[in-house]
Design a protein around this motif. Structure first.
Motif, PDB file in Angstrom:
ATOM      1  N   LEU A 156       0.882  -1.229  -0.086  1.00 57.66           N
ATOM      2  CA  LEU A 156       0.082  -0.043  -0.077  1.00 57.66           C
ATOM      3  C   LEU A 156       0.538   1.305   0.098  1.00 57.66           C
ATOM      4  CD1 LEU A 156      -2.598  -1.060   2.595  1.00 57.66           C
ATOM      5  CD2 LEU A 156      -2.847  -1.385   0.173  1.00 57.66           C
TER       6      LEU A 156
ATOM      7  N   THR B 259       0.126   2.158  -4.678  1.00 52.56           N
ATOM      8  CA  THR B 259      -0.551   0.831  -4.095  1.00 52.56           C
ATOM      9  C   THR B 259      -0.469  -0.027  -5.237  1.00 52.56           C
ATOM     10  OG1 THR B 259      -2.031   2.097  -2.735  1.00 52.56           O
ATOM     11  CG2 THR B 259      -2.531  -0.018  -3.672  1.00 52.56           C
TER      12      THR B 259
ATOM     13  N   GLU C 172      -6.028   3.702  -4.876  1.00 51.98           N
ATOM     14  CA  GLU C 172      -4.644   4.052  -3.982  1.00 51.98           C
ATOM     15  C   GLU C 172      -5.432   3.619  -2.571  1.00 51.98           C
ATOM     16  OE1 GLU C 172      -1.020   6.307  -4.219  1.00 51.98           O
ATOM     17  OE2 GLU C 172      -2.381   8.000  -3.397  1.00 51.98           O
TER      18      GLU C 172
END
Ligand code: SF4
Ligand code: SF4
Length: 466
Positions: free
Chosen positions: A80, A99, A129
């Motif tokens: 992430l 991400t 994202e």
């Protein structure tokens, strides 16, 4: 406003009972070193900072200044944005800037003084994202202990964005009393404007970062230095200081002369004191931080975001629409060229940084690192090819211009003789590799390149005769 070291506002001469005493001397200083070269800053600072779209692929270099980080992820792993993906021995991390999924961990070409490869983590962006859970803001950093502020800054991967990439947390824990924080907004390379537009548009963020850094250092005073040819940035900082009502932070305007933004040169311009050879600004009670670095600190505590993006100047008449772009670390340089309108002509030369201290790039198939302050796509008219080298005529121009007060022509003569004892006596190791001596040399002797090569060889061969 005169282009000299001149205080514009505030009164850092006041002291409190706990801080080491310091009085800013506003006496204008005109450096007798350096060069007034042609600048090309207007090309890239006409438009506001643009946010670059997220890249489809981010290539994150694991080498940060003097340290190489160890990867924390393996190929195939989902990451992430803001997730730590590598850490060095000092605790400074590198984070996923998008991400997605790690597609490779291994050597890739990276920008550098020579074509080189370094360990990288490559991430293919996937889906929307998502920010990593570790990205938490802090409402009031002044309530944290200075050591905790530094720990968070290292954990956020914040390093000196002026180009050196030295870990910021280490500079903010110098182990000696600090009289003042000196904020370096002096961007003296002739093409680069990323700090100037940052100060013009986000001065309050730089000031917020300076306050956090002052808290970490226990410093009661700070001075934000801008160049005399940055009128909009100067006004923006002045207005932001007025709005903040912070009497501990002042504004200074220094001579628009290269290399006024060098750390040692800035200390001299702002304080009149010279950092001793082999010493550091902290030995005099100063810490110098780049304006972009302080803005990154403010972002960390305000929003929780680690260092995953930086402002990059893309300039030169080789691109159609030069400007400044806030890009995620790892963004392909080619993508930034496209955002800058693409190439107008095949560029004669691609440079990262500026022509004085920057690096020639073989092509644009490289990615933004934390050190990427500027990409120049220059035409032949902008960067003329080197003239043929001629013998030294001992004119002394190089001596006049050297900010380190060296004797470049004597160094060069000693180098040619292989006279290492004389090189050491003439303090080759004090050369800051600024390129001023080359710039003024009528004989077109590539002095700096030879000094750099000699220093590198010396570092590689510690037993070389001295
Ligand atoms: S500027 Fe060039 S020619 Fe003049 S003294 Fe220095 S090295 Fe020699
Ligand atoms: S000798 Fe080094 S510090 Fe002096 S002008 Fe040349 S490159 Fe700059």
């Amino acid at each position: 406003m005169t282009a000299t070291g001149h205080v514009m506002s505030s009164s850092p001469g006041t002291t409190d009972s706990t801080a080491p005493r310091w009085r800013y001397d506003p006496q204008p200083r005109r450096p007798d070193w350096g060069i007034h070269g042609t600048t090309f800053k207007n090309i890239s600072k006409q438009t506001p900072i643009r946010i670059a779209p997220l890249p489809a692929q981010a290539t994150l270099c694991l080498q940060q200044g003097p340290f190489t980080a160890t990867p924390l992820v393996v190929p195939g792993e989902r990451v992430l944005t803001g997730q730590p993906i590598a850490v060095d021995t000092g605790g400074t991390r590198i984070h996923a800037s998008v991400t997605g999924r790690v597609s490779a961990v291994g050597l890739r070409p990276v920008p550098g003084p020579q074509p080189t490869r370094a360990p990288c983590v490559v991430i293919q962006r996937e889906g929307d994202e998502e920010w990593h859970e570790s990205c938490e803001p802090v409402a009031d950093p002044s309530r944290l202990a200075p050591a905790e502020v530094c720990r968070r800054i290292a954990a956020a991967g914040i390093v000196g964005l002026g180009g050196a990439l030295y870990p910021t947390a280490r500079k903010l824990a110098p182990g000696v009393p600090i009289r003042a924080l000196l904020v370096n907004g002096v961007e003296c390379e002739p093409w680069i404007t990323c700090d100037e537009v940052l100060l013009r548009e986000r001065a309050a963020s730089v000031i917020a970062g300076a306050r956090i850094a002052m808290h970490a250092l226990g410093a009661a005073h700070a001075v934000i230095a801008v160049e005399g040819d940055m009128p909009e940035a100067r006004v923006a900082v002045h207005d932001a200081l007025q709005a903040a009502g912070d009497s501990g932070i002042g504004l200074a305007v220094v001579t628009a002369k290269y290399p006024a933004g060098g750390e040692r040169q800035l200390v001299q311009l702002l304080t009149g004191e010279e950092v001793p050879a082999g010493g550091l600004p902290r030995d005099l009670g100063y810490v110098v931080q780049n304006a972009g670095t302080l803005a990154a600190i403010a972002t960390l505590f305000r929003s929780g975001e680690p260092l995953v993006a930086r402002i990059v100047t893309v300039t030169g008449n080789g691109v159609a629409a030069p400007g400044n772009f806030e890009a995620r670390i790892g963004t392909p340089l080619r993508q930034l060229v496209d955002l800058a309108g693409g190439y107008r002509y095949p560029p004669t030369r691609l440079l990262m940084g500026g022509p004085m201290m920057g690096w020639a790039l073989p092509d644009d198939d490289l990615a933004v690192t934390k050190a990427t302050n500027c990409l120049v796509a220059a035409t032949a008219a902008e960067l003329a090819p080197p003239r043929p080298e001629m013998p030294c005529i001992r004119c002394g121009e190089c001596v006049q211009t050297c900010p380190a007060r060296l004797l470049p022509h004597e160094l060069h003569a000693a180098l040619r003789r292989g006279d290492y004892a004389t090189l050491a006596a003439l303090a080759l190791d004090a050369c800051i590799e600024c390129g001023c001596c080359d710039y003024v040399c009528p004989s077109a002797i590539p002095l700096t390149a030879r000094f750099v090569a000699a220093r590198r060889q010396d570092a590689a061969e510690p037993d070389a005769p001295s």
